[in-house]
Design an enzyme around this catalytic site. Structure first.
Site, short mmCIF file in Angstrom:
data_model
loop_
_atom_site.label_atom_id
_atom_site.label_comp_id
_atom_site.label_asym_id
_atom_site.label_seq_id
_atom_site.Cartn_x
_atom_site.Cartn_y
_atom_site.Cartn_z
N SER A 406 8.01 3.08 0.58
CA SER A 406 8.25 3.11 2.07
C SER A 406 8.22 1.53 2.50
CB SER A 406 6.95 3.52 2.97
OG SER A 406 5.95 3.37 2.27
N ASP A 520 0.81 5.56 -5.83
CA ASP A 520 0.07 6.03 -7.01
C ASP A 520 -1.26 6.11 -6.94
OD1 ASP A 520 2.41 6.91 -9.49
OD2 ASP A 520 3.02 5.26 -7.70
N HIS A 661 1.70 -0.13 6.34
CA HIS A 661 2.89 -0.47 6.13
C HIS A 661 3.31 -2.35 6.59
CE1 HIS A 661 3.59 3.74 5.82
NE2 HIS A 661 4.35 3.27 4.67
#
Length: 1478
Positions: A406, A520, A661
């Site tokens: 993203s 991850d 983000h």
């Protein structure tokens, strides 16, 4: 009546604190008193420390001691499971109700310690009926609550303070879907609840109301597991599946909406009433609060934990609840203090709005500071298009692409402050590495920088949208992606570049930026093995390999994963306003660990290892084998700190509204840092960028005008440091095979298996396979106990083939998606061992346990499709048994060894589909004796003797040594005999192959004549990596050598090249594709079949059309016919058995045993639906099921059998006549043919067809949802061949019209013609339009008997094993063949069905439905039925069966001719009735 989803009444609870009695079986508390239950709980609060004052007049100065009543009210929304009866549903309601009763009871007990007079008041619940309307239900409960409190004489309704807990589930409450992003959305349920709260606000004085959202509590049940609330997209009617981010935003949104409402003052207009939003989170455990002091005897600990959570909720300032309750560590029980003695409300604590006010009318503008002024002296391309990536100037770049998650997709990059929902928008045009919105003066991105050099650059993304949108172009990053998703992204990117006309794929220079890893790390604590550094770098390697192999002229930026722990600063800083619920949901493994905890240290170390593994991958030089391709590591994010404001606080302006983000401001800084990294030489790149510091874009210099690579930086890749856990250099291999492609379709036979078809690799055995000592240093004897599984010859997957030669690393050159191999070090239970389940010291006796564990892992691991994936399992065992042989020759006998080995292989054979098993012949332990005794000055003799006494302690020329050599030979021989017995070649998808390379080992010797111990670990017993490399090469080469011609020796000194499959011999070699004949044929134990079908599911909903009928949809099976369907003589061993009908073995209706032992149509169908009803079992009348066939039946009996069957179905309580799909098989006509010559009119073709039609008419009229098989009659002429002493009855007596006719006589020829006309007559029914008007009914003729001939044995005589003792009826084997043929016919299209039976033995002849063709074939789904039923189309349609109709008409004429022929009849003695009819 079916139960509909509804609200059920939680009831009104004004709970007694003395005792609670429930009667829910073993899960109840029975009659334990609360004082006894809770007295051992270490409740830390001290009421005496809080000064007692007169009761408060304001709810905002309310103390616990002021509380006089505790109660609860509310509802839960439940969806009954399909088929749940009302009684079970009410039990569920009571069970859930009990939990809430207990929560309130515990809470009351806590309050009692401050207010002993808390009222033990109880009100009767509202009548337990399912309410018609949610509002009505809430209002009813509210009215009951108010009435109860007003009528209770112990309660001063107007003056006593009350705590009212309103329990509700917000799980089905919908935010705006991602496609309709709108703020201020108020759900219908919120409106209903506010109406209910308005009523309480108006009617109830002096009340502190906890609005308790229990959505998260209960989400941990299996049906509610996952990233999102149950059925979010279904409830919200969203067009797309909610992503993890969407789910997080949804949860935050609902809580935020409530708190906005409650902080607005709606319920604070009076000083004696307030409402506080509380959340009970999932996975609440009493241990979280009380640690080791939690009493183990206490029942229903979750209720106590939830009560403590609710208690804490009233003690914690409202704006801090979110982060407080998200903690997974120890949660302290909070207490009122002298400083803060009050229950916290929105008024008595400084509380700012969740989100700052935003001017919604202000048009969107990109934040200031994201543009750049940029110009360089030389912005020209090369004079000629460069051929080398090391001479690539920025202006030479024509195409740009990107892969990642993203952060590359641009989620929230353009969102305005406070618009959390807009984070779901992917602003790809603002993305740092691939966005192309505006120009560089407005938006700084890598493409906008490059467009200053080359305005015709293409590939960049613009505007918003996901990866599939046209504006995304070559930005193929996927929000939420992890490293494992990169290969798929790379494949899509390559395809896009190849197919786009704007791109000259071969000639255009391309820049591709890859950035991955944050997701991850965020999930790494959930499955450390899955998110290991090896897997992380391995997945990146797979993606880069795709680019390396397929993309010419490419410069790839690999941006290392950032230091993610810095995100904790933003999360923990209270002065920064962030939606912490979203943050903790998106990245729990980073944000939830406590400071200085082991969990946090583990994360930081893993983050570092991700970066190191990425460096190792690129430093290997793997991607510098071509002059037009390179991968350059860009490390600017490796040590990036959290950007800070001038006040030293985390600067949230760099982040989107979710504080996770990047905003466009951060994207601009990342773009600059990436560009500058690209122009910095390899080895001197900046790896610590401070985003808050403005930096200028640098320009290519006159001396170095190129994008920097290892070559034009004069950089030498470092040598991997030699450590005990690192592969040693020099033990790698090269394989130069041209054809590395898999089969064009997944093979169904193990004998057509190419290396690239292998998806899974596994191994079992002893310490040699476990890898003991492989990587140990020569002088480090203690390290031999270390199991270097990642270096094991047959199952290790460390590094790559270039540095580590193992079978998996070889196979990965053919299939990059191979799985199952081990990594690193550890024992068999470690996650990194994966499918290397070898155990040090293991003997043959323990082998079965290993394979059982192995199979269980393969069945349950999500990376493996157990039914479809091809597997290679390597087994090596025996040395440990031989080393202990002299201690107990019986325990370690050849017989025991072979038996244990057989048990293990039998288990694999029985349980594992699609597998090739390598049995590696063990190394002769005499070799070890030579090494150790020849190097006594270096080898640890005493330790070696302790391990292998029986080999090392005997004299060289002694009888004991001679005996051991014989035993060793016998062990070898027993392995070979077991494999060559053919025991494991009864299925097409499984085989065991002996790989004999280890049978004879040639040692290497030193110049002084001593055995070369450099091939061994420090104990001189275990092979080291040098030895394992040779083992791997030998095993691989053995696998490609034909059986019977395999190399049976290993020369450790040889420079052995790896063989390649050839165009002529592309398969892994087995006995069959080697044309090898085993010494003896395997004994056949039964006539069962192996089931290899993976498509076993039923339709998603019960089909309404027979043309969309799957095997699993069949609920009922039935059959009509004669003695072949009653299975007369099928199990008979002598003439006496012919009197018995073995209906349980009948081909079309028998259900004895299972498919693996008895092949019948029902046993096949039971593999798809174990609840199949109607099949016969045994031989008794009581168990015939829906087998209405009778011995001696003719066609004229079919209508009566049909009527009997319909009546049975209607009377059966187990059959839903209307809803259940039925399969009926009709097979009749043999008796009509056999008696035709006696009365041609009675047994005519016309009567045969009419009788079948009458039976079908009954079914068509009375049975819905029915599929009917009509099996064509076999050719009876072949039965004349069967004769001999073994036959107890003659053909003449059973079938006179064929038996009495002479060979080549006109009578016999006419009987053959009549036989064919019977077949043609039945075939008409497939094309009979009469049965096509209903969508749920079909008649299909199955013609497998049409051209069947009598099977012959190897001597050319009729094979009597297919027939019963009368040589006429079928034996169980014959019934099995009929069942297989019928089933296979059903899966073949009309017009292309097999018209003969293949009488050859194979356990794998049962066909499977496929994903493309999952249905039983009818005329319509075979494509033969016209779409429009106009006249012309039906003329074409009827052309198909015209030959059959013609034959039928001719048959009618033959009846008239027959009178003059009359079959001759001879006198025969009376014969038993059991042998005269079918």
């Amino acid at each position: 009546m079916r139960l509909q989803p509804s609200l059920f009444l939680l009831g009104l609870f004004l709970v007694k604190v003395t005792t609670i009695h429930t009667a829910l079986g073993n899960n109840s508390w029975e009659e334990q008193t609360w004082s006894e239950l809770l007295k051992n709980i270490p409740f830390p609060c001290r009421p005496e420390e809080i000064s007692s004052n007169p009761p408060s007049e304001s709810v905002h100065t309310l103390r616990i001691s002021d509380i006089k009543v505790v109660g609860a009210i509310g509802n839960l929304e439940t969806t009954p499971e399909a088929g749940m009866v009302l009684k079970e549903q009410k039990w569920t309601e009571r069970n859930q109700t009990q939990t809430y009763v207990q929560v309130v009871a515990v809470l009351s007990d806590f309050i009692k310690r401050f207010s002993p007079s808390v009222l033990p008041l109880s009100c009767p619940p509202v009548e337990e009926t399912l309410p018609r309307d949610r509002n009505d239900d809430l209002r009813a409960q509210a009215r009951k609550l108010v009435q109860c409190m007003k009528e209770n004489k112990q309660l001063d309704f107007h003056n006593d303070w009350k705590i009212i807990n309103v329990f509700f589930k917000a799980q089905s409450q919908c935010p705006p879907c991602p496609s309709r992003q709108q703020e201020g959305h108020m759900t219908r349920s919120m409106q209903e609840l506010t109406g209910f709260l308005d009523y309480l606000h108006q009617e109830v004085p002096k009340a502190f109301v906890n609005l308790v959202d229990t959505s998260e509590f209960g989400n941990s049940s299996p049906s509610h597991q996952g990233d999102g609330p149950r059925d979010l997209n279904e409830v919200c009617e969203c067009s797309e599946e909610p992503s993890r981010l969407a789910t997080a935003v949804h949860r935050w949104y609902y809580q935020n909406s409530w708190e906005k409402l409650l902080t607005s003052g709606r319920y604070d207009t009076q000083d004696n009433f307030t409402v506080i939003y509380q959340t009970l989170f999932e996975d609440m455990d009493l241990f979280l609060f009380l640690g080791n002091q939690a009493p183990s005897h206490l029942l229903n600990k979750s209720s106590v934990a939830l009560a403590l959570s609710l208690w804490n909720g009233m003690m914690v300032p409202t704006r801090r609840k979110e982060e407080f309750f998200q903690a997974k560590q120890r949660i302290p029980v909070k207490c009122p203090t002298r400083k803060h003695p009050y229950l916290f409300t929105y008024k008595n604590r400084d509380y700012s709005s969740i989100s700052p006010k935003i001017d919604q009318k202000k048009p969107f503008q990109v934040k200031e500071g994201t543009g750049t002024e940029f110009g360089c002296p030389d912005m020209n391309p090369s004079n000629m298009v460069p051929t080398s990536v090391h001479n690539l100037k920025p202006a030479d770049i024509k195409v740009i692409g990107a892969l990642g998650d993203s952060l590359t997709a641009g989620n929230g990059a353009g969102s305005k402050a406070g618009e959390v929902f807009d984070v779901l928008t992917q602003y790809r045009g603002l993305s740092w590495s691939i966005g192309g919105d505006n120009n560089i003066s407005v938006t700084t991105t890598l493409p906008n920088i490059l467009r200053e050099f080359n305005p015709s650059l293409t590939g960049f993304s613009t505007k918003t949208g996901n990866q599939d949108s046209a504006a995304a172009f070559l930005n193929q990053a996927v929000a939420g992606a992890k490293a494992e998703d990169l290969p798929k992204q790379a494949r899509r990117l390559v395809n896009l570049m190849k197919n786009d006309t704007r791109i000259n794929f071969q000639k255009d220079w391309k820049i591709i930026t890859l950035f991955i890893g944050g997701n991850d790390l965020c999930d790494s604590c959930k499955d450390p093995a899955h998110f290991s550094p090896q897997n992380f770098s391995g997945n990146i390697e797979k993606a880069l390999d795709i680019l390396h192999e397929e993309v010419p002229r490419a410069f790839v930026n690999l941006v290392t994963v950032l230091t993610i722990s810095s995100l904790r600063e933003l999360y923990q800083e209270e002065k920064v306003d962030c939606p912490r619920l979203i943050l903790s949901f998106l990245c729990p493994c980073v944000l939830e660990p406590e400071d200085n905890s082991t969990e946090l240290a583990t994360l930081i170390e893993l983050n570092k290892q991700y970066q190191e593994k990425t460096h190792e991958l690129i430093d290997s030089g793997r991607y510098d084998t071509r002059d037009d391709f390179t991968v350059v590591l860009q490390p600017f994010l490796e040590r990036v700190p959290m950007p800070k404001t001038s006040e030293g606080l985390p600067d949230s302006s760099f982040f989107a509204p979710d504080c996770f983000h990047f905003h466009s401001k951060a994207h601009a800084r990342a773009a600059k840092a990436l560009w500058n990294n690209m122009l910095e030489p390899v080895g001197a790149k900046n790896n610590e960028v401070h985003f808050e510091i403005m930096v200028d874009l640098i320009c290519p210099s006159q001396n170095q005008p190129y994008l920097r690579t290892y070559k034009n930086s004069n950089y030498t890749y470092p040598t991997v440091a030699a450590t005990t856990s690192s592969p040693s250099l020099g033990y790698g291999s090269q394989i130069w095979c041209e054809d590395r492609a898999p089969s064009t379709s997944i093979p169904s036979s193990v004998h057509a298996l190419k290396p690239a078809d292998i998806q899974v690799v596994a191994a079992v055995g002893d310490s040699l396979t476990a890898g003991n000592g492989i990587g140990s240093k020569p002088d480090d004897l203690p390290d031999v106990v270390t199991q270097y599984r990642g270096l094991s010859y047959s199952a290790g997957g460390d590094a790559s083939l270039e540095s580590v030669t193992t079978l998996p690393n070889i196979l990965r050159k053919f299939n990059k998606n191979l799985t199952g191999f081990a990594l690193g070090v550890g024992d068999a239970d470690d996650a990194n061992a994966f499918l290397n389940q070898a155990v040090p010291g293991a003997k043959a006796e323990g082998l079965k346990k290993q394979v059982q564990t192995l199979v269980q892992k393969m069945k349950t691991d999500q990376r493996i499709d157990f039914l479809r994936d091809w597997k290679v399992v390597t087994l090596l065992i025996g040395t440990s048994d031989l080393c202990d042989y002299c201690t107990d020759s019986n325990l370690y006998s050849v017989t025991k060894f072979s038996s244990h080995l057989q048990d293990a292989l039998d288990f694999l054979h029985r349980e594992v589909p699609r597998a090739l098993v390598n049995i590696v012949d063990f190394m002769n332990p005499i070799i070890l004796r030579q090494v150790i005794l020849g190097n006594q000055h270096k080898c640890p003799i005493l330790q070696a003797i302790a391990v292998c006494n029986c080999i090392l302690m005997i004299r060289e020329s002694s009888s004991e040594m001679a005996r051991m050599k014989e035993v060793i030979k016998s062990y070898h021989r027993s392995i070979r005999e077991l494999v060559e017995s053919g025991r494991y070649d009864t299925r097409e998808d499984f085989t065991v192959v002996l790989q004999p390379f280890f049978e004879n080992t040639k040692l290497a010797f030193q110049p002084n004549g001593r055995p070369d111990d450099s091939f061994f670990a420090p104990d001189c017993l275990h092979p080291n990596q040098k030895f394992h490399s040779q083992l791997s090469r030998a095993l691989w080469n053995n696998m490609l050598q034909p059986v019977g011609k395999k190399m049976n020796f290993l020369d450790l000194t040889a420079d052995t090249p790896l063989l390649c499959p050839t165009q002529e011999e592309p398969f892994i070699r087995t006995y069959r594709n080697s044309n090898y004949t085993y010494p003896a044929n395997p004994a056949i134990e039964n006539w069962g079949s192996d089931f290899l079908c993976s498509e076993q599911g039923s339709s998603s909903s019960t089909p309404t059309s027979v043309h969309q009928l799957r095997p699993a949809d069949i609920k009922v099976i039935a059959a009509l016919g004669d003695s072949l369907t009653t299975a007369v003589g099928a199990g008979a061993k002598n003439i006496t058995g012919l009197s018995m009908a073995w209906r349980g073995l009948s081909w079309s209706i028998g259900g004895d045993g299972v498919l693996e032992t008895h092949t019948t149509l029902p046993n096949i169908l039971k593999k798809f639906n174990r609840h199949l009803h109607g099949f016969s079992t045994g031989t008794q009348k009581e168990t015939i099921g829906l087998n209405v066939a009778t011995r001696g039946a003719m066609a004229q009996d079919m209508p009566s059998q049909a009527r009997e069957l319909v009546d049975k179905m209607k009377k059966s309580s187990e059959i839903n006549l209307k809803e259940d799909w039925k399969l009926i098989t009709i097979f009749v006509g043999s008796n009509d043919l056999c008696r035709y010559c006696e009365n041609p009119e009675a047994h005519s073709v016309k009567n045969y067809v009419q009788s079948l039609q009458q039976a079908l008419d009954i079914f068509y009229k009375e049975l819905p949802r029915t599929f009917i098989n009509i099996v064509e009659i076999m050719e009876l002429d072949g039965l004349r061949q069967i004769q001999g002493e073994e036959c107890k009855v003659t053909t003449q007596s059973i079938c006179p019209c064929f038996g009495h006719s002479l060979d080549n006589s006109p009578e016999l020829q006419e009987m053959k013609n009549i036989n064919r006309h019977f077949q043609s007559g039945s075939s008409v029914f497939t094309y009979n339009r009469q049965y096509m008007d209903r969508e749920d009914f079909a008649v299909v003729v199955q013609p497998f008997f049409q051209s069947t001939v009598v099977p012959l044995d190897d001597k050319g005589k009729p094979d009597l094993s297919f027939f019963s003792v009368d040589c006429f009826h079928f034996s169980e084997r014959g019934h099995a063949e009929m069942a297989i043929s019928l089933w296979n016919n059903m899966l073949e299209p009309v017009g292309r069905k097999q018209t003969y039976n293949n009488f050859t033995y194979s356990r794998t002849k049962v066909k499977c439905p496929t994903s493309d063709n999952p249905y039983f074939y009818t005329l319509k789904n075979s494509g033969l039925l016209p779409q429009e039923t106009n006249k012309s189309s039906w003329i074409l349609y009827w052309a198909v069966p015209v030959a059959a109709v013609g034959s039928f008409v001719i048959g009618m004429v033959l009846v008239l001719v027959w009178r003059s022929w009359k079959c001759p009849r001879k006198e025969e003695p009376p014969i038993s009735l059991v042998a005269t009819v079918f």
